[in-house]
Design an enzyme around this catalytic site. Structure first.
Site, short mmCIF file in Angstrom:
data_model
loop_
_atom_site.label_atom_id
_atom_site.label_comp_id
_atom_site.label_asym_id
_atom_site.label_seq_id
_atom_site.Cartn_x
_atom_site.Cartn_y
_atom_site.Cartn_z
N TYR A 123 13.74 -5.12 17.15
CA TYR A 123 12.71 -4.09 17.36
C TYR A 123 12.03 -4.39 18.69
CZ TYR A 123 9.14 -0.65 16.16
OH TYR A 123 8.33 0.46 16.15
N TYR A 166 6.79 -0.61 6.31
CA TYR A 166 5.91 -0.66 7.48
C TYR A 166 4.70 -1.57 7.26
CZ TYR A 166 8.26 3.46 9.50
OH TYR A 166 9.15 4.33 10.03
#
Length: 231
Positions: A98, A183
């Site tokens: 990421y 998340y």
């Protein structure tokens, strides 16, 4: 001097895949370093491909051994784009890193207020000082949607002294499956350097929508400790 210093990290002496806590590097959430780990064979195989002959499997971020990913319309209604894997993945496989723009926590707070208005955020807490914003400078991983029962997980890994974010398979995943991770908006960050409350988004309050992204704006703060990320 490293042999005499207590603080010098000496790497591992593994003769296996370096994917369990018996590996000193894996246990310390570090990637194996070929300058320190002389027996595991880290970084022996060429970069940008899966491990073929070397024993070590703990050099994924530095050698860019990511999976082949695809971006297409998400299977979740109204979620927009989603992230898919082209080939099957096994539990623990490295998916991708990421990445994004590294900004300060203050700048992340400013941008976060803007992103909240459109109910879309790619902010990911990297440390007490920095946040990764994948909005403008990210890769395909920013299209991975949220799920309360994800098939992937994120992990902070130290690579050559830098903290980086890896996305890994949480279970065996079939080819052409959509990838999700939690998340953790509702988990805050609290230590001696920063107190950052978690947030409860509208879809977190409805169990039927726990795995979906809502277009409804409106966020309230919650308390908690740990790190939080967004996609």
């Amino acid at each position: 001097w490293g042999e005499r210093s207590r603080n010098f990290f000496r790497g591992c002496a593994c003769k296996g895949p370096c994917n369990t806590k018996s590996c000193a590097c894996f246990a310390a959430k570090r990637e194996c370093d070929p300058d320190l780990c002389r027996t595991c064979g880290a970084c022996t195989d060429p970069p940008q491909q899966r491990v073929m002959t070397q024993r070590c499997t703990n050099d994924n971020l530095s050698m860019r051994r990511h999976a082949h990913l695809l971006v297409a319309e998400s299977s979740i209604p109204d979620a927009g784009w989603g992230l898919f894997t082209k080939h099957a993945l096994k539990r623990g496989d490295f998916v991708h890193e990421y990445v994004g723009e590294i900004i300060s926590q203050d700048e992340a707070e400013r941008r976060g207020r803007i992103y909240d208005k459109v109910n879309r955020s790619y902010l990911f807490n990297l440390s007490s000082d920095y946040v990764v914003d994948a909005s403008r400078k990210g890769n395909k991983t920013k299209y991975a949607n949220h799920s309360s029962k994800p098939n992937c997980f994120t992990k902070m890994v130290t690579v050559n002294g830098d903290s980086r974010i890896g996305l890994f398979a949480k279970c065996d995943i079939e080819a052409q499956s959509e990838l999700f991770f939690d998340y953790r908006y509702d988990v805050g960050m609290e230590n001696e350097l920063i107190v950052k409350p978690g947030q409860t988004v509208a879809w977190m309050n409805d169990p039927e929508m726990a795995g979906k992204i809502s277009k409804i704006s409106g966020v309230k703060q919650t308390t908690g400790a740990g790190s939080s990320g967004g996609g």
